[in-house]
Scaffold this motif. Sequence first.
Motif: not given
Length: 196
Positions: A21-43
């Motif tokens: 989650a930390a490494g992908f926080a600025d990832d373009p596809v992840n930003c477009w997909t999740f729209r909120n970096p707070a979703a990355l860690r639990p997912v």
Amino acid sequence: MTNGLQTISPGEHRLAGDIIAAGFADDPVNCWTFRNPAALRPVYTEMARALYLRVGFGHRCADKAASLWLPPGVHKHFGLRSTLTMARHILGKGGVRAARNALLIDQAMERKHPTSDHYYLFAIAARPEHQGKGYGGALMAKALERIDAQQQPAYLENSKPENTSFYRRFGFDIVEELRVADDAPPLLLMWRPAQS
């Protein structure tokens, strides 16, 4: 860079999820997909727990970088409970549009996923403060030892075009550029032939 390099155990799913989650926080596809970096860690934690560390494998460099893989013949299937857990986090933190985008990207990736036997790199990442220090290369080299010993190909989806040269250095080539919507950033599908 092999200091601290080890296999991630199934019980370390929270650590794997946190690093990725930390490494992908600025990832373009992840930003477009999740729209909120707070979703990355639990997912990503749920993905690691339910699938990648249960039937796949991963490596880590201490708590600085990690990778998650699936071996040949293992398909991405999280089960109903895990899917609902991830959907709750995506919808709750990113809203309806994030849920729609996650569904679009997941369906597109599934349609394009190779059907022949291969190793699948789901994610390789270092925490931002540890990027550019060789951890990703050490993780990739460790997994490729196993893959090459079995003379298997490998596949990944590159969600950050700046990383293309890194993957090419290890023998991956772009086979297709995928855009799942007009406003979506590109996802580069990359393949590495089996090495004899």
